[in-house]
Motif scaffolding. Structure first.
Motif, PDB file in Angstrom:
ATOM      1  N   LYS A   2       0.828  -1.200   0.000  1.00 26.55           N
ATOM      2  CA  LYS A   2       0.000   0.000   0.000  1.00 26.55           C
ATOM      3  C   LYS A   2       0.867   1.256   0.000  1.00 26.55           C
ATOM      4  CE  LYS A   2      -1.732   1.550   3.750  1.00 26.55           C
ATOM      5  NZ  LYS A   2      -2.443   1.857   4.988  1.00 26.55           N
ATOM      6  N   ASN A   3       1.975   1.211   0.738  1.00 30.82           N
ATOM      7  CA  ASN A   3       2.870   2.366   0.781  1.00 30.82           C
ATOM      8  C   ASN A   3       3.469   2.670  -0.583  1.00 30.82           C
ATOM      9  OD1 ASN A   3       2.322   2.467   3.464  1.00 30.82           O
ATOM     10  ND2 ASN A   3       4.324   1.767   4.142  1.00 30.82           N
ATOM     11  N   LEU A   6       0.704   4.269  -2.846  1.00 34.51           N
ATOM     12  CA  LEU A   6       0.454   5.663  -2.487  1.00 34.51           C
ATOM     13  C   LEU A   6       1.613   6.563  -2.904  1.00 34.51           C
ATOM     14  CD1 LEU A   6      -1.193   5.229   1.026  1.00 34.51           C
ATOM     15  CD2 LEU A   6      -2.306   5.842  -1.121  1.00 34.51           C
ATOM     16  N   THR A   7       2.829   6.065  -2.803  1.00 34.72           N
ATOM     17  CA  THR A   7       3.992   6.839  -3.237  1.00 34.72           C
ATOM     18  C   THR A   7       3.990   7.031  -4.745  1.00 34.72           C
ATOM     19  OG1 THR A   7       5.266   5.999  -1.368  1.00 34.72           O
ATOM     20  CG2 THR A   7       6.511   6.959  -3.181  1.00 34.72           C
ATOM     21  N   SER A  10       1.260   9.600  -5.640  1.00 33.74           N
ATOM     22  CA  SER A  10       1.684  10.959  -5.281  1.00 33.74           C
ATOM     23  C   SER A  10       2.784  11.465  -6.206  1.00 33.74           C
ATOM     24  CB  SER A  10       2.174  10.989  -3.835  1.00 33.74           C
ATOM     25  OG  SER A  10       1.102  10.793  -2.954  1.00 33.74           O
ATOM     26  N   PHE A  52      -4.348  14.723  -0.950  1.00 32.56           N
ATOM     27  CA  PHE A  52      -4.086  13.283  -1.032  1.00 32.56           C
ATOM     28  C   PHE A  52      -2.714  12.943  -0.457  1.00 32.56           C
ATOM     29  CE2 PHE A  52      -2.309   9.614  -3.249  1.00 32.56           C
ATOM     30  CZ  PHE A  52      -3.303   8.664  -3.036  1.00 32.56           C
ATOM     31  N   THR A  53      -1.722  13.744  -0.807  1.00 37.51           N
ATOM     32  CA  THR A  53      -0.373  13.485  -0.326  1.00 37.51           C
ATOM     33  C   THR A  53      -0.270  13.728   1.178  1.00 37.51           C
ATOM     34  OG1 THR A  53       0.476  14.134  -2.485  1.00 37.51           O
ATOM     35  CG2 THR A  53       2.063  14.018  -0.696  1.00 37.51           C
ATOM     36  N   SER A  56      -1.982  10.814   2.876  1.00 35.98           N
ATOM     37  CA  SER A  56      -1.152   9.612   2.748  1.00 35.98           C
ATOM     38  C   SER A  56       0.046   9.669   3.677  1.00 35.98           C
ATOM     39  CB  SER A  56      -0.659   9.448   1.309  1.00 35.98           C
ATOM     40  OG  SER A  56      -1.735   9.270   0.435  1.00 35.98           O
ATOM     41  N   TYR A  57       0.629  10.839   3.820  1.00 29.47           N
ATOM     42  CA  TYR A  57       1.817  10.984   4.663  1.00 29.47           C
ATOM     43  C   TYR A  57       1.464  10.883   6.150  1.00 29.47           C
ATOM     44  CZ  TYR A  57       6.284  12.829   6.287  1.00 29.47           C
ATOM     45  OH  TYR A  57       7.493  12.987   6.910  1.00 29.47           O
ATOM     46  N   ALA A  60      -1.791   7.490   6.627  1.00 32.69           N
ATOM     47  CA  ALA A  60      -1.330   6.161   6.215  1.00 32.69           C
ATOM     48  C   ALA A  60       0.130   5.925   6.597  1.00 32.69           C
ATOM     49  CB  ALA A  60      -1.501   5.988   4.709  1.00 32.69           C
ATOM     50  N   VAL A  62       2.951   6.921   5.301  1.00 34.92           N
ATOM     51  CA  VAL A  62       3.887   6.647   4.205  1.00 34.92           C
ATOM     52  C   VAL A  62       4.942   7.734   4.281  1.00 34.92           C
ATOM     53  CG1 VAL A  62       4.134   6.306   1.733  1.00 34.92           C
ATOM     54  CG2 VAL A  62       1.987   5.720   2.846  1.00 34.92           C
TER      55      VAL A  62
END
Length: 91
Positions: A2-3, A6-7, A10, A52-53, A56-57, A60, A62
């Motif tokens: 998942k990480n 997402l990376t 982004s 979103f970023t 996510s950071y 989540a 990440v």
């Protein structure tokens, strides 16, 4: 896994706002209703990519080096997109 996804998302969002430059070389992109719609769509996307970023950071977790770069650049894009929308609504 998942990480990594997402990376990648982004990172891909870093380059999409630059696609406005080749589009703006066309004559139809400089006309009044098309230009406003195009700029507002790009501004909304830039705000979304920044949010979103950030989510996510933070949520989540990440937090790899590439994601830190994406966080900074997409946050700047988000601020620029918000400024563009504010300028469009004020004038």
């Amino acid at each position: 896994m998942k990480n990594k996804i997402l990376t990648i998302v982004s990172t891909a969002m870093l380059f999409i706002p630059w696609t406005i430059l080749p589009l703006r070389t066309n004559e139809w992109a400089l006309e009044s209703p098309t230009a406003e719609i195009m700029i507002s769509c790009y501004a909304v996307f830039m705000i979304f990519s920044g949010l979103f970023t950030i989510v996510s950071y933070v949520k989540a977790k990440v937090q790899n080096p590439l994601m830190k770069v994406c966080l900074i650049i997409n946050s700047l894009y988000m601020a620029g997109g918000a400024a563009a929308l504010v300028m469009m609504f004020i004038s």
